[in-house]
Design a protein around this motif. Structure first.
Motif, PDB file in Angstrom:
ATOM      1  N   THR A 114       9.987  28.563  16.187  1.00 59.89           N
ATOM      2  CA  THR A 114       9.686  28.330  17.608  1.00 59.89           C
ATOM      3  C   THR A 114       8.490  29.169  18.044  1.00 59.89           C
ATOM      4  O   THR A 114       7.621  28.697  18.787  1.00 59.89           O
ATOM      5  CB  THR A 114      10.913  28.673  18.474  1.00 59.89           C
ATOM      6  OG1 THR A 114      12.035  27.916  18.020  1.00 59.89           O
ATOM      7  CG2 THR A 114      10.670  28.339  19.933  1.00 59.89           C
ATOM      8  N   PHE A 115       8.435  30.419  17.567  1.00 61.40           N
ATOM      9  CA  PHE A 115       7.311  31.293  17.905  1.00 61.40           C
ATOM     10  C   PHE A 115       5.996  30.738  17.353  1.00 61.40           C
ATOM     11  O   PHE A 115       4.971  30.709  18.048  1.00 61.40           O
ATOM     12  CB  PHE A 115       7.566  32.694  17.355  1.00 61.40           C
ATOM     13  CG  PHE A 115       6.429  33.648  17.555  1.00 61.40           C
ATOM     14  CD1 PHE A 115       6.194  34.236  18.787  1.00 61.40           C
ATOM     15  CD2 PHE A 115       5.570  33.946  16.500  1.00 61.40           C
ATOM     16  CE1 PHE A 115       5.128  35.107  18.974  1.00 61.40           C
ATOM     17  CE2 PHE A 115       4.506  34.816  16.668  1.00 61.40           C
ATOM     18  CZ  PHE A 115       4.284  35.395  17.915  1.00 61.40           C
TER      19      PHE A 115
ATOM     20  N   GLN B 213       5.225  27.660  16.591  1.00 61.50           N
ATOM     21  CA  GLN B 213       4.773  26.424  17.239  1.00 61.50           C
ATOM     22  C   GLN B 213       4.419  26.626  18.714  1.00 61.50           C
ATOM     23  O   GLN B 213       4.031  25.695  19.404  1.00 61.50           O
ATOM     24  CB  GLN B 213       5.824  25.323  17.107  1.00 61.50           C
ATOM     25  CG  GLN B 213       7.061  25.490  17.959  1.00 61.50           C
ATOM     26  CD  GLN B 213       7.959  24.264  17.937  1.00 61.50           C
ATOM     27  OE1 GLN B 213       7.710  23.310  17.210  1.00 61.50           O
ATOM     28  NE2 GLN B 213       9.009  24.279  18.749  1.00 61.50           N
ATOM     29  N   GLY B 214       4.545  27.875  19.183  1.00 65.12           N
ATOM     30  CA  GLY B 214       4.083  28.188  20.528  1.00 65.12           C
ATOM     31  C   GLY B 214       5.122  28.116  21.611  1.00 65.12           C
ATOM     32  O   GLY B 214       4.788  28.082  22.798  1.00 65.12           O
ATOM     33  N   GLY B 215       6.401  28.114  21.255  1.00 64.32           N
ATOM     34  CA  GLY B 215       7.469  28.091  22.247  1.00 64.32           C
ATOM     35  C   GLY B 215       8.368  26.891  22.068  1.00 64.32           C
ATOM     36  O   GLY B 215       8.357  26.227  21.026  1.00 64.32           O
ATOM     37  N   THR B 216       9.152  26.603  23.090  1.00 63.17           N
ATOM     38  CA  THR B 216      10.058  25.462  23.055  1.00 63.17           C
ATOM     39  C   THR B 216       9.541  24.364  23.977  1.00 63.17           C
ATOM     40  O   THR B 216       8.960  24.636  25.037  1.00 63.17           O
ATOM     41  CB  THR B 216      11.472  25.863  23.507  1.00 63.17           C
ATOM     42  OG1 THR B 216      11.394  26.429  24.822  1.00 63.17           O
ATOM     43  CG2 THR B 216      12.072  26.883  22.578  1.00 63.17           C
TER      44      THR B 216
ATOM     45  N   MET C 122       4.978  23.320  26.695  1.00 62.40           N
ATOM     46  CA  MET C 122       5.695  24.349  25.947  1.00 62.40           C
ATOM     47  C   MET C 122       5.990  25.551  26.832  1.00 62.40           C
ATOM     48  O   MET C 122       5.138  25.981  27.610  1.00 62.40           O
ATOM     49  CB  MET C 122       4.878  24.802  24.744  1.00 62.40           C
ATOM     50  CG  MET C 122       4.480  23.675  23.787  1.00 62.40           C
ATOM     51  SD  MET C 122       5.888  22.904  22.967  1.00 62.40           S
ATOM     52  CE  MET C 122       6.311  24.190  21.804  1.00 62.40           C
ATOM     53  N   ASP C 123       7.223  26.068  26.704  1.00 61.72           N
ATOM     54  CA  ASP C 123       7.602  27.323  27.356  1.00 61.72           C
ATOM     55  C   ASP C 123       7.509  28.411  26.298  1.00 61.72           C
ATOM     56  O   ASP C 123       8.313  28.442  25.355  1.00 61.72           O
ATOM     57  CB  ASP C 123       9.024  27.212  27.910  1.00 61.72           C
ATOM     58  CG  ASP C 123       9.462  28.468  28.679  1.00 61.72           C
ATOM     59  OD1 ASP C 123       8.735  29.482  28.601  1.00 61.72           O
ATOM     60  OD2 ASP C 123      10.511  28.428  29.339  1.00 61.72           O
ATOM     61  N   ASP C 124       6.513  29.296  26.419  1.00 52.45           N
ATOM     62  CA  ASP C 124       6.282  30.324  25.406  1.00 52.45           C
ATOM     63  C   ASP C 124       6.820  31.688  25.804  1.00 52.45           C
ATOM     64  O   ASP C 124       6.427  32.712  25.231  1.00 52.45           O
ATOM     65  CB  ASP C 124       4.801  30.426  25.074  1.00 52.45           C
ATOM     66  CG  ASP C 124       3.949  30.785  26.294  1.00 52.45           C
ATOM     67  OD1 ASP C 124       4.508  30.913  27.403  1.00 52.45           O
ATOM     68  OD2 ASP C 124       2.719  30.943  26.125  1.00 52.45           O
ATOM     69  N   SER C 125       7.739  31.724  26.769  1.00 56.86           N
ATOM     70  CA  SER C 125       8.331  33.000  27.174  1.00 56.86           C
ATOM     71  C   SER C 125       9.253  33.523  26.075  1.00 56.86           C
ATOM     72  O   SER C 125       9.764  32.754  25.254  1.00 56.86           O
ATOM     73  CB  SER C 125       9.115  32.837  28.475  1.00 56.86           C
ATOM     74  OG  SER C 125      10.236  31.995  28.289  1.00 56.86           O
TER      75      SER C 125
ATOM     76  N   ILE D  98      11.852  31.400  23.504  1.00 59.08           N
ATOM     77  CA  ILE D  98      11.751  31.405  22.045  1.00 59.08           C
ATOM     78  C   ILE D  98      13.095  31.787  21.420  1.00 59.08           C
ATOM     79  O   ILE D  98      13.558  31.151  20.463  1.00 59.08           O
ATOM     80  CB  ILE D  98      10.635  32.362  21.591  1.00 59.08           C
ATOM     81  CG1 ILE D  98       9.267  31.792  21.986  1.00 59.08           C
ATOM     82  CG2 ILE D  98      10.701  32.612  20.089  1.00 59.08           C
ATOM     83  CD1 ILE D  98       8.110  32.737  21.737  1.00 59.08           C
TER      84      ILE D  98
ATOM     85  N   THR E  99       5.024  26.500   7.941  1.00 62.95           N
ATOM     86  CA  THR E  99       5.914  26.186   9.056  1.00 62.95           C
ATOM     87  C   THR E  99       7.008  25.213   8.625  1.00 62.95           C
ATOM     88  O   THR E  99       8.185  25.386   8.973  1.00 62.95           O
ATOM     89  CB  THR E  99       5.123  25.577  10.233  1.00 62.95           C
ATOM     90  OG1 THR E  99       4.072  26.470  10.595  1.00 62.95           O
ATOM     91  CG2 THR E  99       6.026  25.352  11.431  1.00 62.95           C
TER      92      THR E  99
END
Length: 422
Positions: free
Chosen positions: A194-195, A197-200, A290-293, A297, A347
């Motif tokens: 997840t990290f 790919q830049g978040g969820t 994407m949510d990268d918080s 993640i 990945t």
């Protein structure tokens, strides 16, 4: 070579992590782990730690195992009539028993073995130097070692450090720890994935994330952060609603109502046609936002583990209702998947390892004798009865379960070979 290395790493890591779960909780319960092996087959290197465990590296780089004292798979071959040699300490007690022709002990006492008790009485008896007129009996130290026929030196297994001597809840935790470690590994790997790919992906939105260059959406003039309000008059509130419409309409003109900032306008978009199996589906060439918080993640790792676990349980249910060997895959199928993952990059390898780790964890929890799930069932039966099954009955059940698993493994492997190579 890249495929082989990927297969070894993927399969090796998930199995070793599994076995480490058993190892760690066995140690916590006071159970002697006689050997922790990395790899299978003939021993290449061995070292006995101060904790009493012999750590070995074996020739075939596929997985590993732990040998816990008193477990069915833990056997040391001693038999009356066997030539052995013994090493004494200054008090005359035996510190080492050598059964191997590969190892010579300079100060060893040669003996023809007659009888032994290395669990309770800790004694060993036999004829020294071929003198059959006198039977010598020696006391064996609690922490003595035995050199097995392949040259591996391990501790003997007195009764108080055997698996059955631990409390029931400790044995249950030790049995469960292997699959538990596989689930933990999957969570960690999914978090890493997840990290990377830049978040969820945020799916409860009609907003657009990344737009693929030269894709259908890019050609129609759609941009990142646009919101798709309607498609052919149908309101869009989530990615599931958008995907359903787009998938069903390859190469068809669709009227989009778009919001960009405060401006609202219409665009005609023609989804590209793309083959997915036997079907042709529409594709726009856009990704969800994407949510990268940090929290997203971490949560994403847990969510992906849960989703994949549920998918595997669903597949198991389908296999039970509609048995089909083609739904199963063995080492050959894993090698094939490793090959595909290696071609697609790190990945994809991480994703494959996470999914296979969940598979291994769930498979081992099946209530089949010889698997961790079968051992847990026996633990539960012991808790209900107030006493364990006899070692003979437990051994027969384990043997039956092991036999069935071997037959299944042969059938699955042969089926994989036919599928992938013929």
């Amino acid at each position: 070579m890249k495929t082989a290395l990927t297969f070894i790493i993927v399969f090796g890591v998930i199995v070793i992590i599994h076995e480490f779960g058993h190892f760690f909780f066995a140690k916590r319960a006071g159970i002697l782990v006689r050997e922790f092996a990395i790899g299978m087959g003939p021993k290449i290197y061995g070292h006995q730690g101060k904790d009493g465990t012999t750590y070995t590296l074996r020739l075939l780089p596929i997985g590993g195992y732990v040998r816990m004292a008193g477990m069915g798979e833990d056997e040391t071959e001693l038999a009356p009539g066997m030539p052995i040699s013994l090493v004494q300490n200054d008090e005359g007690k035996i510190t080492k028993i050598n059964t191997s022709k590969k190892v010579q002990l300079p100060n060893g006492i040669p003996m023809e073995l007659v009888e032994f008790d290395l669990e309770d009485q800790l004694t060993i008896s036999g004829y020294v130097n071929g003198d059959e007129s006198h039977l010598e009996t020696y006391q064996v130290l609690h922490d003595a070692t035995i050199i097995e026929q392949d040259g591996t030196e391990v501790r003997i297994a007195p009764r108080d450090v055997q698996f059955q001597s631990a409390k029931l809840w400790e044995r249950m935790l030790t049995n469960f720890a292997g699959p538990m470690n596989n689930f933990i590994l999957a969570i960690i790997l999914f978090i890493v994935f997840t990290f990377i790919q830049g978040g969820t992906a945020v799916l409860d939105t009609n907003g657009i994330g990344r737009v693929v260059e030269n894709g259908a959406a890019a050609q129609a003039g759609l941009k990142e952060n646009d919101k798709i309000l309607q498609v052919d008059g149908e309101k869009i509130n989530s990615w599931e609603e958008l995907t359903t419409i787009i998938t069903k309409n390859p190469e068809k003109k669709l009227n989009f109502e778009i919001q960009r900032g405060q401006e609202t306008f219409e665009k005609t978009v023609v989804p590209e046609a793309e083959k997915e199996g036997d079907q042709t589906v529409g594709k726009l060439g856009i990704y969800a936002p994407m949510d990268d918080s940090f929290s997203a993640i971490i949560t994403g790792g847990f969510t992906m583990t849960l989703d994949n676990s549920l998918a595997i349980f669903k597949a198991l249910g389908s296999l039970i209702v509609h048995p089909d060997i083609n739904k199963l895959g063995g080492p050959v199928a894993m090698f094939q998947m490793s090959s595909q993952a290696a071609e697609q990059g790190v990945t994809t390898v991480i994703l494959l390892m996470a999914v296979l780790s969940i598979n291994l964890g769930i498979f081992n929890l099946l209530p089949i004798p010889a698997l961790d799930g079968g051992k847990l069932v026996l633990n539960i039966i012991e808790g209900v009865r107030g006493k364990p099954l006899s070692q003979e009955k437990e051994g027969i059940l384990t043997l039956i379960g092991f036999g069935l698993l071997m037959v299944l493994m042969v059938l699955v492997t042969w089926n994989d070979i036919q599928r992938f190579f013929f």
